[in-house]
Design an enzyme around this catalytic site. Sequence first.
Site, PDB file in Angstrom:
ATOM      1  N   HIS A  36       0.829  -1.223   0.000  1.00 44.28           N
ATOM      2  CA  HIS A  36       0.000   0.000   0.000  1.00 44.28           C
ATOM      3  C   HIS A  36       0.862   1.271   0.000  1.00 44.28           C
ATOM      4  O   HIS A  36       0.443   2.330   0.453  1.00 44.28           O
ATOM      5  CB  HIS A  36      -0.991   0.013   1.177  1.00 44.28           C
ATOM      6  CG  HIS A  36      -2.082  -0.993   1.003  1.00 44.28           C
ATOM      7  ND1 HIS A  36      -3.249  -0.737   0.320  1.00 44.28           N
ATOM      8  CD2 HIS A  36      -2.169  -2.293   1.394  1.00 44.28           C
ATOM      9  CE1 HIS A  36      -4.016  -1.823   0.303  1.00 44.28           C
ATOM     10  NE2 HIS A  36      -3.377  -2.797   0.949  1.00 44.28           N
ATOM     11  N   ASP A 172       1.536  -3.782  -9.558  1.00 45.69           N
ATOM     12  CA  ASP A 172       1.224  -5.091 -10.144  1.00 45.69           C
ATOM     13  C   ASP A 172       1.487  -5.110 -11.647  1.00 45.69           C
ATOM     14  O   ASP A 172       2.122  -6.026 -12.178  1.00 45.69           O
ATOM     15  CB  ASP A 172      -0.239  -5.462  -9.871  1.00 45.69           C
ATOM     16  CG  ASP A 172      -0.561  -5.426  -8.387  1.00 45.69           C
ATOM     17  OD1 ASP A 172       0.372  -5.313  -7.576  1.00 45.69           O
ATOM     18  OD2 ASP A 172      -1.753  -5.504  -8.047  1.00 45.69           O
ATOM     19  N   TYR A 222     -10.428  -1.095  -0.579  1.00 51.57           N
ATOM     20  CA  TYR A 222      -9.141  -0.639  -1.102  1.00 51.57           C
ATOM     21  C   TYR A 222      -9.202   0.850  -1.427  1.00 51.57           C
ATOM     22  O   TYR A 222      -8.337   1.633  -1.013  1.00 51.57           O
ATOM     23  CB  TYR A 222      -8.782  -1.448  -2.352  1.00 51.57           C
ATOM     24  CG  TYR A 222      -7.444  -1.093  -2.953  1.00 51.57           C
ATOM     25  CD1 TYR A 222      -6.295  -1.771  -2.589  1.00 51.57           C
ATOM     26  CD2 TYR A 222      -7.336  -0.062  -3.886  1.00 51.57           C
ATOM     27  CE1 TYR A 222      -5.064  -1.454  -3.136  1.00 51.57           C
ATOM     28  CE2 TYR A 222      -6.118   0.266  -4.440  1.00 51.57           C
ATOM     29  CZ  TYR A 222      -4.981  -0.427  -4.066  1.00 51.57           C
ATOM     30  OH  TYR A 222      -3.767  -0.099  -4.611  1.00 51.57           O
TER      31      TYR A 222
END
Length: 384
Positions: A36, A172, A222
Site C-alpha cells: 500500500h 502489479d 481498497y
Amino acid sequence: MVTMDITKLREKFKSLYGTEGVLYTSPGRVNIIGEHTDYNGGFVLPGAIDKAMYCEIKPNGTSKVRAFALDLDESCEFGLEEADKPQQQWACYIFGVCREMAKRGKPVQGFDIVISGDVPLGAGMSSSAALESCVGFALNDQFDLKFGRMELALIGQATEHNYCGVKCGIMDQFASCNGKEGYLMQLDCRSLDFKYVPFNPKGYKVVLLNTCVTHNLAGGEYNLRRASCERVVEAIAKRHPEVKLLRDADLAMLEEVKNEVDPVDYTRAEFVIEEIQRLLDACSAMEKDDYETVGKKMYGTHEGLSKKYEVSCPELDFLNDLAKASGVTGSRVMGGGFGGCTINLVKAELYDSFVKKAIEAYEKQFGFKPKVYDVVIKDGARKL
Ligand code: GLA
C-alpha cells in the site's frame, strides 16, 4: 518455459475461429515488502512469478472483438467505442486496455482472443494485472503500436481505474510487464525509476500460503484506504505545500495534523509512512544478505497491515501467528489484503515441517486447507 499446459487454449482458439493466432503471456507477482505504498509514491519490491495469464490472439479485420475466457467457459463480443463496455468483468479488462490505447492516440482494430491462466484469482498475486499486461503486450505487438513496457503498465493501471473500479497503484502491472528471471525490482513509485535486485536468499525458501479466502478489491475497501491517505496529504499540504503524496511526508508532519484529521485516517497514514521506511531498511539488509532483518521487517509489515491499515482477516492473522510461533524468519499478508496469501521467508531446514504444520493447523481451525506455492521468480510479459 511455460508451466501451464496451453494445448487447450490453442485447441479452443482453432475451434472457435478456424485459424491460429499468436501466443503471449504475462505473469502474476509477489512482493517481498512495501505494501500500500505504491499509490502513495513510495517504494515496492515485487518480482514476477511462474504463474501467469496467457492469450492467443489474431486481428480479425473487423471493428469487433470476439473474446473467450477458457477457465470460465464464457464468450463475449464487443465493439471498441466507449459505449461498447461489456457486462462481464473479465472482458472489461480487455476492453479497458483497448480503450486506454485509443485514448493515447493508438487505437486497435478488431481481433479474436482466447484467454486462460494459472494465477489464482483473488489471492493477492495480481491475476487482473497479469491479464491487462498480457493483452496490452499482445496488442502492442500485433498492431505495432510501439508502447514501451512502462507505458503498457500505466495502460493496465488506467484500465483498473477507469473500467474496473479499483484505484490501484502501479506495482502489479509494473511487475508483470518488467519482471526478470531471478530478480526483484525495487521501484520508486513516484519517479517510476527502478533497479533490478538479484534475489537469491541462500539457505531460505520463500513460500506463499493461500488462505483461499478470496478478496475483491472492487469491494471498495481498497479505494477507501487510498482516500484516507489523500485526505491526510491534503491536511499536511496546508502547512507543507511541497507534500504531494505521503512519500513526501514524515511522522513529525503527521503529528502536526493529528487533531485535524480523522483518527482512522491518521493511523492509516502512520502505517504508510512507516512502511516506506521499512522497505528501505529491508532493502539495505538484503544488500548485506541479512535475511534475519528482512524477516523482522516483514513481521512489522504484517502487524501494521493488520492493526493500523486493517486489511488483514482472521485467516491471514492465524497463518502469521503460526509462522511466528514456528520460528519462520519472516511472514506477512501480501498484496491488497482482505484475504489471499501470506508470503513466508523460511529457513530451508524448517520448510517441510512448517508447511505440514500450517496445512494441518489451518484445516483444523477453519475446516479447509490452505494452498501452498513455492515462489519462483520469472520473466515478465513476452511472446511465446
Ligand atoms: C493491490 C494493488 C497494488 C498495491 C497493492 C498493495 O495489489 O493493485 O497497486 O496497492 O494492492 O500494496
